[in-house]
Design a protein around this motif. Structure first.
Motif, short mmCIF file in Angstrom:
data_model
loop_
_atom_site.label_atom_id
_atom_site.label_comp_id
_atom_site.label_asym_id
_atom_site.label_seq_id
_atom_site.Cartn_x
_atom_site.Cartn_y
_atom_site.Cartn_z
N TYR A 9 -77.50 18.33 37.74
CA TYR A 9 -78.62 17.79 38.53
C TYR A 9 -79.60 17.02 37.65
CZ TYR A 9 -77.27 20.59 42.58
OH TYR A 9 -76.60 21.12 43.66
N GLN A 66 -76.25 26.48 45.68
CA GLN A 66 -75.37 25.36 45.30
C GLN A 66 -75.68 24.86 43.90
OE1 GLN A 66 -76.35 23.14 48.77
NE2 GLN A 66 -74.84 24.18 50.04
N ARG A 67 -76.45 25.64 43.19
CA ARG A 67 -76.77 25.48 41.77
C ARG A 67 -77.81 24.41 41.45
NH1 ARG A 67 -72.89 28.87 39.15
NH2 ARG A 67 -74.20 28.63 37.31
N GLU A 68 -78.54 23.97 42.46
CA GLU A 68 -79.67 23.09 42.17
C GLU A 68 -80.75 23.93 41.46
OE1 GLU A 68 -81.11 20.87 45.53
OE2 GLU A 68 -82.89 20.16 44.45
N ARG A 96 -85.78 14.48 39.61
CA ARG A 96 -84.49 14.32 38.95
C ARG A 96 -84.43 13.13 37.99
NH1 ARG A 96 -79.65 15.54 42.89
NH2 ARG A 96 -78.57 15.07 40.94
N ARG A 125 -79.91 25.82 48.77
CA ARG A 125 -79.84 24.79 47.72
C ARG A 125 -79.64 25.45 46.35
NH1 ARG A 125 -84.91 20.96 48.95
NH2 ARG A 125 -84.47 20.17 46.86
N ARG A 126 -80.36 26.52 46.12
CA ARG A 126 -80.23 27.20 44.82
C ARG A 126 -78.82 27.77 44.66
NH1 ARG A 126 -79.57 27.31 40.56
NH2 ARG A 126 -80.07 28.90 39.03
N TYR A 180 -86.27 21.87 40.37
CA TYR A 180 -86.15 20.63 41.16
C TYR A 180 -86.46 20.91 42.63
CZ TYR A 180 -84.07 18.00 37.30
OH TYR A 180 -83.86 17.36 36.11
N ILE A 181 -86.24 22.14 43.08
CA ILE A 181 -86.55 22.47 44.47
C ILE A 181 -88.08 22.54 44.66
CG2 ILE A 181 -86.27 24.19 46.31
CD1 ILE A 181 -83.57 24.96 44.96
N GLU A 197 -75.82 23.57 36.91
CA GLU A 197 -77.24 23.19 37.04
C GLU A 197 -77.55 21.90 36.28
OE1 GLU A 197 -76.29 26.27 36.93
OE2 GLU A 197 -77.56 27.45 38.27
#
Ligand code: GLN
Length: 284
Positions: free
Chosen positions: A208, A70-72, A92, A67-68, A76-77, A205
């Motif tokens: 998101y 993919q630039r989340e 979010r 997930r990170r 937020y994770i 980022e």
């Protein structure tokens, strides 16, 4: 990344993978996410570097690292972000608190102490990070936190509970529309201030984060115009407004407050030496 690996080798593999995806702070991201999976402090990871996380922990870590990649944002994770000395729950619906905004809190606290200001309003409170930090670290009689978003206010209320800040009034309002006739000694805000043009150039980022918390009409100046023209009605005598700046729009923003209603206008730079806060006192 395979099961049976140690904390150390997992971290190295994650860091290498994130680097290969072009992330710039891969070491920090890998550590933050692994410490979250292992329910330990990031600073303690080196003490358990040879331990082997369980298969379940490894697969969870893999998912988070993906997930990170993919630039989340990591915050937020994990669902948490640090600000001042506190932990804030985030999702979010709210902006991730930024380290630069800590300066706004520090300046508000020092103005309050020096000038014996006893009430504060945080406009566009989002996660509540500013209002809650003021309530915890200052000696205010009352702190109010305002936002247009019900979802944001719900998170802010949870954060007040988590941090045991019991004396905050939460107000659902489109800027000053529903404040009534309340007045404050200090009004502080980190408003949305990015223009549509700037928005299209931001790092992935930020995609998101809630757009409503980042962008503003009128080329990003909407909230400065609103605050500049209306805040007088909500400040007590000698009241102070402290507002975070879009550093690219310093001159336009200063111009809004160069008005007979304001005095002692000050621009305060952040630790990167960028103009970050406008401080103005009302002239009455
Ligand atoms: N006050 C919150 C913060 O500083 C939210 C700001 C916003 O949503 N623009 O993080």
């Amino acid at each position: 990344m395979l099961t049976g690996e140690s904390v150390y080798t997992l971290l190295k593999a994650a860091e290498k993978f994130l680097n290969s995806k072009g992330l710039t702070d891969s070491k920090a991201d890998s550590e933050v996410l692994l410490s979250f999976v292992l329910r330990t402090k990031r600073s303690k990871l080196h003490l358990i570097r040879d331990q082997k996380p369980t298969d379940k922990q490894v697969s969870q870590y893999k998912e988070y690292i993906l997930r990170r990649s993919q630039r989340e944002p990591a915050a937020y994770i994990t669902g948490f972000a640090g600000f001042m000395d506190f932990e804030f729950k985030i999702n979010r619906s709210v902006l991730i608190p930024r380290p630069e905004t800590e300066l706004l809190v520090e300046v508000a606290l020092s103005v309050a102490k020096k000038e014996n200001k006893k009430s504060a309003l945080d406009l566009c409170t989002g996660s509540g990070c500013i209002a809650i930090s003021l309530s915890k670290l200052g000696t205010f009689d009352n702190v109010a936190a305002l936002d247009i978003s019900k979802n944001a206010l719900n998170i802010a209320k949870e954060n007040a509970e988590i941090n045991n800040a019991t004396d905050i009034d939460f107000i659902e309002s489109d800027i000053f529309d529903s404040i009534g006739d309340r007045k404050f000694d200090i009004i502080v805000s980190n408003p949305p201030y990015i223009s549509e043009t700037e928005y299209s150039t931001l790092e992935p980022e930020l995609g998101y984060e809630p757009k409503i918390a980042l962008t503003a009409k009128d080329g990003g100046l909407f909230f400065y115009n609103e605050v500049g023209s209306k805040v007088l009605d909500y400040l007590n005598n000698d009241g102070v407004v402290l507002i975070e700046l879009n550093a690219n729009k310093l001159d336009e923003i200063r111009q809004i407050f160069l008005d007979d209603n304001y005095k002692e206008i000050e621009i305060i730079n952040d630790y990167a030496n960028l103009p970050r806060i406008l401080k103005a006192k009302i002239f009455k």
